[in-house]
Scaffold this motif. Structure first.
Motif, PDB file in Angstrom:
ATOM      1  N   HIS A 139      55.229  -1.950   7.502  1.00 32.71           N
ATOM      2  CA  HIS A 139      54.239  -1.908   6.424  1.00 32.71           C
ATOM      3  C   HIS A 139      53.488  -3.239   6.318  1.00 32.71           C
ATOM      4  O   HIS A 139      52.253  -3.260   6.210  1.00 32.71           O
ATOM      5  N   LEU A 140      54.230  -4.327   6.364  1.00 35.28           N
ATOM      6  CA  LEU A 140      53.582  -5.642   6.272  1.00 35.28           C
ATOM      7  C   LEU A 140      52.664  -5.880   7.469  1.00 35.28           C
ATOM      8  O   LEU A 140      51.555  -6.416   7.322  1.00 35.28           O
ATOM      9  N   LEU A 141      53.110  -5.471   8.650  1.00 27.68           N
ATOM     10  CA  LEU A 141      52.273  -5.625   9.846  1.00 27.68           C
ATOM     11  C   LEU A 141      51.065  -4.696   9.785  1.00 27.68           C
ATOM     12  O   LEU A 141      49.973  -5.053  10.244  1.00 27.68           O
ATOM     13  N   GLY A 142      51.247  -3.510   9.199  1.00 21.46           N
ATOM     14  CA  GLY A 142      50.127  -2.579   9.055  1.00 21.46           C
ATOM     15  C   GLY A 142      49.063  -3.118   8.119  1.00 21.46           C
ATOM     16  O   GLY A 142      47.859  -2.907   8.329  1.00 21.46           O
ATOM     17  N   ILE A 143      49.483  -3.842   7.075  1.00 25.66           N
ATOM     18  CA  ILE A 143      48.534  -4.483   6.166  1.00 25.66           C
ATOM     19  C   ILE A 143      47.775  -5.587   6.899  1.00 25.66           C
ATOM     20  O   ILE A 143      46.549  -5.709   6.783  1.00 25.66           O
ATOM     21  N   ALA A 144      48.507  -6.381   7.688  1.00 29.89           N
ATOM     22  CA  ALA A 144      47.865  -7.469   8.440  1.00 29.89           C
ATOM     23  C   ALA A 144      46.919  -6.917   9.500  1.00 29.89           C
ATOM     24  O   ALA A 144      45.822  -7.454   9.714  1.00 29.89           O
ATOM     25  N   PHE A 145      47.318  -5.834  10.166  1.00 30.46           N
ATOM     26  CA  PHE A 145      46.487  -5.221  11.201  1.00 30.46           C
ATOM     27  C   PHE A 145      45.168  -4.730  10.614  1.00 30.46           C
ATOM     28  O   PHE A 145      44.112  -4.812  11.257  1.00 30.46           O
ATOM     29  N   ALA A 146      45.228  -4.226   9.380  1.00 29.43           N
ATOM     30  CA  ALA A 146      44.013  -3.718   8.730  1.00 29.43           C
ATOM     31  C   ALA A 146      43.013  -4.826   8.435  1.00 29.43           C
ATOM     32  O   ALA A 146      41.813  -4.556   8.285  1.00 29.43           O
ATOM     33  N   GLN A 147      43.477  -6.068   8.361  1.00 31.52           N
ATOM     34  CA  GLN A 147      42.570  -7.174   8.084  1.00 31.52           C
ATOM     35  C   GLN A 147      41.732  -7.561   9.307  1.00 31.52           C
ATOM     36  O   GLN A 147      40.702  -8.212   9.165  1.00 31.52           O
ATOM     37  N   ILE A 148      42.181  -7.173  10.495  1.00 31.59           N
ATOM     38  CA  ILE A 148      41.476  -7.564  11.723  1.00 31.59           C
ATOM     39  C   ILE A 148      40.884  -6.368  12.471  1.00 31.59           C
ATOM     40  O   ILE A 148      40.318  -6.531  13.549  1.00 31.59           O
ATOM     41  N   HIS A 149      41.004  -5.179  11.891  1.00 33.02           N
ATOM     42  CA  HIS A 149      40.438  -3.977  12.495  1.00 33.02           C
ATOM     43  C   HIS A 149      39.696  -3.183  11.421  1.00 33.02           C
ATOM     44  O   HIS A 149      39.994  -3.308  10.233  1.00 33.02           O
ATOM     45  N   PRO A 150      38.739  -2.365  11.842  1.00 31.06           N
ATOM     46  CA  PRO A 150      37.980  -1.575  10.855  1.00 31.06           C
ATOM     47  C   PRO A 150      38.916  -0.759   9.978  1.00 31.06           C
ATOM     48  O   PRO A 150      39.855  -0.129  10.459  1.00 31.06           O
ATOM     49  N   LYS A 151      38.649  -0.781   8.691  1.00 32.43           N
ATOM     50  CA  LYS A 151      39.490  -0.065   7.746  1.00 32.43           C
ATOM     51  C   LYS A 151      38.945   1.341   7.510  1.00 32.43           C
ATOM     52  O   LYS A 151      37.744   1.572   7.594  1.00 32.43           O
ATOM     53  N   GLY A 152      39.836   2.252   7.186  1.00 32.53           N
ATOM     54  CA  GLY A 152      39.419   3.580   6.797  1.00 32.53           C
ATOM     55  C   GLY A 152      39.018   3.597   5.327  1.00 32.53           C
ATOM     56  O   GLY A 152      38.983   2.568   4.653  1.00 32.53           O
ATOM     57  N   THR A 153      38.744   4.774   4.821  1.00 35.70           N
ATOM     58  CA  THR A 153      38.361   4.940   3.425  1.00 35.70           C
ATOM     59  C   THR A 153      39.615   5.066   2.566  1.00 35.70           C
ATOM     60  O   THR A 153      40.554   5.770   2.929  1.00 35.70           O
ATOM     61  N   GLU A 154      39.635   4.379   1.434  1.00 34.33           N
ATOM     62  CA  GLU A 154      40.782   4.504   0.544  1.00 34.33           C
ATOM     63  C   GLU A 154      40.824   5.904  -0.055  1.00 34.33           C
ATOM     64  O   GLU A 154      39.794   6.518  -0.320  1.00 34.33           O
ATOM     65  N   TRP A 155      42.023   6.393  -0.260  1.00 33.19           N
ATOM     66  CA  TRP A 155      42.222   7.748  -0.750  1.00 33.19           C
ATOM     67  C   TRP A 155      41.791   7.846  -2.218  1.00 33.19           C
ATOM     68  O   TRP A 155      42.159   7.021  -3.039  1.00 33.19           O
ATOM     69  N   LYS A 156      41.028   8.876  -2.546  1.00 32.92           N
ATOM     70  CA  LYS A 156      40.521   9.016  -3.911  1.00 32.92           C
ATOM     71  C   LYS A 156      41.553   9.666  -4.828  1.00 32.92           C
ATOM     72  O   LYS A 156      41.588   9.387  -6.018  1.00 32.92           O
ATOM     73  N   ARG A 157      42.356  10.565  -4.279  1.00 36.10           N
ATOM     74  CA  ARG A 157      43.370  11.233  -5.090  1.00 36.10           C
ATOM     75  C   ARG A 157      44.740  10.863  -4.546  1.00 36.10           C
ATOM     76  O   ARG A 157      45.067  11.168  -3.396  1.00 36.10           O
ATOM     77  N   LEU A 158      45.515  10.201  -5.350  1.00 35.80           N
ATOM     78  CA  LEU A 158      46.837   9.756  -4.935  1.00 35.80           C
ATOM     79  C   LEU A 158      47.899  10.456  -5.781  1.00 35.80           C
ATOM     80  O   LEU A 158      48.024  10.206  -6.968  1.00 35.80           O
ATOM     81  N   ARG A 159      48.651  11.333  -5.133  1.00 36.21           N
ATOM     82  CA  ARG A 159      49.729  12.025  -5.818  1.00 36.21           C
ATOM     83  C   ARG A 159      50.956  12.036  -4.916  1.00 36.21           C
ATOM     84  O   ARG A 159      50.850  12.151  -3.701  1.00 36.21           O
ATOM     85  N   LEU A 160      52.095  11.920  -5.530  1.00 34.13           N
ATOM     86  CA  LEU A 160      53.362  11.962  -4.819  1.00 34.13           C
ATOM     87  C   LEU A 160      53.946  13.360  -4.941  1.00 34.13           C
ATOM     88  O   LEU A 160      54.098  13.883  -6.038  1.00 34.13           O
ATOM     89  N   GLN A 161      54.250  13.977  -3.791  1.00 35.94           N
ATOM     90  CA  GLN A 161      54.823  15.316  -3.801  1.00 35.94           C
ATOM     91  C   GLN A 161      55.916  15.389  -2.752  1.00 35.94           C
ATOM     92  O   GLN A 161      55.767  14.890  -1.638  1.00 35.94           O
ATOM     93  N   ARG A 162      57.025  16.001  -3.099  1.00 34.00           N
ATOM     94  CA  ARG A 162      58.160  16.093  -2.189  1.00 34.00           C
ATOM     95  C   ARG A 162      57.929  17.173  -1.152  1.00 34.00           C
ATOM     96  O   ARG A 162      57.355  18.227  -1.435  1.00 34.00           O
TER      97      ARG A 162
END
Length: 230
Positions: A138-161
């Motif tokens: 997760h930490l590396l994925g955050i760092a990787f996003a800083q040096i590569h094009p980012k996608g669009t942030e999710w507009k609807r965030l819900r947790l479902q099992r």
């Protein structure tokens, strides 16, 4: 295991593998089809005393750019200490190998083979290893996003099992419980950190385990720029 869109999977035989493996300078080889996985076709290759896995992508499912991005992410993780199989370059110096032309065009990569099982029961030690490993990713994925094009942030965030068992094979009482549990969802708080995430990290498919230790992480097809949530 039943593949998705079988008509778009590569038909494996000694003769059909030769055009791919000649691009790596492997005229002599033995092979065995790996039955796991529903997305693509994977074949274990042995040549000159070494073993590899040839992954042939389902035709038309991914663009070259998407596959190369997956490889860039897995290479980044490997360079930062995450055990991810190395991808071999072909004789042209490329990680992605192409065979044929549209509409009959297939993409493939050749990875080092990693010993272990891709379907393993959870143990306390493996849960501890996997949670620690996922936190690092997760930490590396955050760092990787800083040096590569980012996608669009999710507009609807819900947790479902999501059930990890076949609901229809359970008792009537348990089926009702599973359906009630999975129908529940709750919104996630705003402001969550984002990064590139594997999104399919479990001990039944994408984690190679040997002697009760995680030996490698494979299959980065589902990576997305998404909230970092466990």
């Amino acid at each position: 295991m039943q593949k998705l869109s079988p008509e778009k999977q590569y038909l494996v035989s000694k003769e059909t593998l030769i055009p791919f493996l000649l691009q790596y300078g492997f005229p002599d080889f033995s092979f065995a089809v790996i039955p796991e996985g529903i997305e693509n076709t994977s074949v274990r290759i042995a040549s000159e005393g070494k073993q590899y896995v040839l992954r042939i992508y389902r035709r038309g499912n991914k663009s070259d750019e998407e596959i190369l991005f997956e490889l860039a992410f897995s290479n980044y993780l490997r360079s930062n200490g995450i055990s991810v199989p190395s991808v071999q370059r072909n004789l042209q110096g490329k990680e992605l190998t192409i065979l044929g032309k549209d509409p009959i065009r297939f993409q493939a990569i050749l990875m080092d083979f990693v010993e272990g099982s891709s379907s393993t029961a959870y143990t306390p030690q493996l849960i501890d290893e996997l949670s620690t490993l996922q936190a690092r990713m997760h930490l590396l994925g955050i760092a990787f996003a800083q040096i590569h094009p980012k996608g669009t942030e999710w507009k609807r965030l819900r947790l479902q099992r999501v059930p990890l068992v076949d609901t229809d094979k359970q008792s009537t009482e348990l089926q009702g419980f599973i359906r009630r549990m999975t129908s529940f969802s709750s919104p996630l708080i705003p402001g969550l950190p984002y990064g590139y995430n594997h999104r399919d990290l479990d001990l039944d498919g994408n984690v190679i385990v040997k002697e009760n230790h995680i030996n490698a992480i494979i299959d980065f097809e589902d990576i997305k720029y998404s909230p970092v949530v466990d």
